[in-house]
Structures are given as C-alpha cells and as structure tokens.
Design a protein around this motif. Structure first.
Motif, PDB file in Angstrom:
ATOM      1  N   ALA A 289     -51.189  38.473  41.704  1.00 25.54           N
ATOM      2  CA  ALA A 289     -51.545  39.687  42.442  1.00 25.54           C
ATOM      3  C   ALA A 289     -51.709  39.423  43.928  1.00 25.54           C
ATOM      4  O   ALA A 289     -51.358  40.278  44.758  1.00 25.54           O
ATOM      5  N   ILE A 290     -52.235  38.252  44.292  1.00 26.15           N
ATOM      6  CA  ILE A 290     -52.415  37.969  45.716  1.00 26.15           C
ATOM      7  C   ILE A 290     -51.175  37.344  46.343  1.00 26.15           C
ATOM      8  O   ILE A 290     -51.143  37.127  47.556  1.00 26.15           O
ATOM      9  N   GLY A 291     -50.161  37.029  45.532  1.00 23.79           N
ATOM     10  CA  GLY A 291     -48.891  36.623  46.110  1.00 23.79           C
ATOM     11  C   GLY A 291     -48.454  35.197  45.948  1.00 23.79           C
ATOM     12  O   GLY A 291     -47.465  34.781  46.572  1.00 23.79           O
ATOM     13  N   PHE A 292     -49.119  34.404  45.113  1.00 20.18           N
ATOM     14  CA  PHE A 292     -48.578  33.072  44.830  1.00 20.18           C
ATOM     15  C   PHE A 292     -47.238  33.235  44.118  1.00 20.18           C
ATOM     16  O   PHE A 292     -47.064  34.121  43.286  1.00 20.18           O
ATOM     17  N   ASP A 293     -46.284  32.356  44.452  1.00 20.02           N
ATOM     18  CA  ASP A 293     -44.939  32.454  43.887  1.00 20.02           C
ATOM     19  C   ASP A 293     -44.799  31.722  42.563  1.00 20.02           C
ATOM     20  O   ASP A 293     -44.026  32.139  41.696  1.00 20.02           O
TER      21      ASP A 293
END
Length: 287
Positions: free
Chosen positions: A43-47
C-alpha cells in the motif's frame, strides 16, 4: 542457502524492471500479523517483499505462500536456525547478495514505515540527495493505549497512543540503503561502501551505539514500532525468543518490562492516511 538464490533468480524473472525498492523481513510464527504487514507495505509503495521464515510452526508459511500465489512480487525463503549463527543477521546479509532493486530496507513484522510527507516509498526515495547512500529512519514507539484484549483486526487501525517524540528508545533506527553500495547488515544497520549516511532530514549523524543515532529525526517519515500491543501479545512474542540468536531461549516477558515499553503519553494517527490503500491491498491479497 544456494536454493534460495536460485529461487530469487526465478522470482526476479517475472518482476518488472522498473522496480525500485525491496523490503526484507525475517518472521518466526508471525501468522497473526504477516498478512497485514505485507498488504501495508504494498500500500505504501514497496515494489518487492522478501520474507525469510525462521522455523515457523504456525500459519506464517501458508499465509505468505497464499499471498504469493496472488502476487508474485512476494518471495518466501525458508531460513532455519544454525548453531552459533544469528538467523536475522544471516538472512539480511543473504538479502544483500540477491536483491537487485536500487534500494533495500530491512524491517521487523512489528515495524511499519510511514512516509507521511511524500505519501509513498517512491516519493520519499526521489527526494534523497544523490550523494546519500543510506537513510536511517528513527522509530516512533506505540503502546497498548490501555487495551487488554487482543481481539482486534489490524495493528495499524488499533494502536494510536505512543511515546513522546523525544523518548530515548526513538534513537533506534532502521536503514534504507542503496543496494549496490551495501557491504554488510546487522539488525538495525546496513553499512555502505561510501557516500553520506543520514537521518530522515538528510543530515549526517553519529551512531553512538550500533543501531542508535545521537539524535532523533521524524522528518517526513518514521517507523511505527508496535512493540507492546497488549501484554499477552508482548508475552507471546518474548517467549518465541530473539531472532538475533539461534537459541529459542525466551526474552524478558515480565509485566515490569512491558510497563517500561508501554508508553501512551502521546497520540499519532499519521498512518491512517494509508488506510484506504491498505484496505484495497488487503482485499486483493487476502479476501
């Protein structure tokens, strides 16, 4: 260990070349929390997400495997304890050898990165000056808020009472590092070959103890550390032992130690800004 490297190469084959960040964790019997942690980090954007499972006997492996079936950006690596070896340190060091995204971070399952100024991991990484090789992000420790029962759904939606920002435990940090420059890893620290090592305000600091900074910065980003939760959860976690050691010897799980860590004098709800995105990720991965 060689099989994990092969598994990573196969996993990487299916990954987008545009990936910028990987978050790594070691988990031992974290089935109660692991799905929330994975969904939140997406959700916070780690790939990419790598979970090393250290002798788990609960539902941890099954849950992570089920999530992986829905999202191949998750990788589960069995990581059994070896005599005279820290499972956590050895897992992190192995991650440095196999991860190829530009940035890597190592977090515990009770740690949630909150990039509140930028709204995403990617936004934060774009702001890091080119001459910075590692950013060391300080804790914000959360308490029980007076909760006794563990009959709640999500950690990030339940605990909002926390310690005063200047509490001494907030000198602890975890590290975001440029993977190509990373040379070694420990519980809190990733060392780099060269370049500036800074806190979240992008100013340098002194490490007066391994994993602790001489000052505290919560400048646009922090790590919410849910070390306490309820006393029963704290007790169960301490009884599992310390991932820094191969032994299952329990840690101090007394009410006296819980009382020292159960700080609730302030309130911080910044993590709620990611709630809608978390709900969507959790629904996609779990429901």
């Amino acid at each position: 260990m060689r099989r994990s490297a092969i598994a990573y190469k196969i996993w990487k084959y299916f990954m987008s070349p545009e990936a910028h960040s990987t978050v790594v964790a070691i988990a031992k019997n974290e089935g109660r929390y692991i799905a929330e942690w994975i969904a939140y980090n997406f959700a916070i954007g780690f790939d990419r997400i790598i979970v090393f499972s250290n002798d788990s006997t609960d539902e941890t492996d099954r849950i992570v495997s089920r999530i992986r079936a829905r999202d191949r950006r998750v990788l589960l690596i069995p990581w059994p304890s070896l005599p005279e070896t820290s499972p956590q340190v050895s897992a992190y060091r192995h991650a440095l050898r196999i991860v190829d995204t530009p940035w890597i971070a190592c977090l515990d399952i009770d740690e949630f990165l909150v990039p509140f100024a930028d709204g995403s991991v990617g936004g934060f990484l774009k702001r890091i000056p080119d001459d910075v090789s590692s950013v060391h992000i300080n804790w914000r420790n959360f308490g029980s808020g007076g909760r006794i029962s563990a009959d709640y759904d999500f950690v990030t939606k339940t605990f909002f009472h926390c310690a005063d920002p200047h509490w001494e435990n907030h000198h602890h940090f975890k590290t975001f590092a440029r993977t190509k420059l990373a040379t070694d890893a420990h519980i809190h620290t990733i060392w780099v070959a060269n370049g500036r090592q800074v806190l979240s305000d992008f100013n340098e600091f002194e490490m007066y103890n391994r994993g602790m900074s001489d000052r505290i910065a919560h400048d646009g980003i922090q790590i919410n550390h849910y070390q306490s939760k309820t006393f029963e959860e704290f007790r169960q976690r301490m009884l599992r032992g310390d991932a820094n050691y191969a032994s299952d010897h329990p840690r101090d799980h007394s009410r006296e130690r819980f009382a020292l860590l159960d700080r609730n004098e302030a309130t911080d709800m910044t993590i709620a800004m990611f709630e809608a995105r978390f709900d969507a990720e959790y629904k996609r991965l779990i429901l």
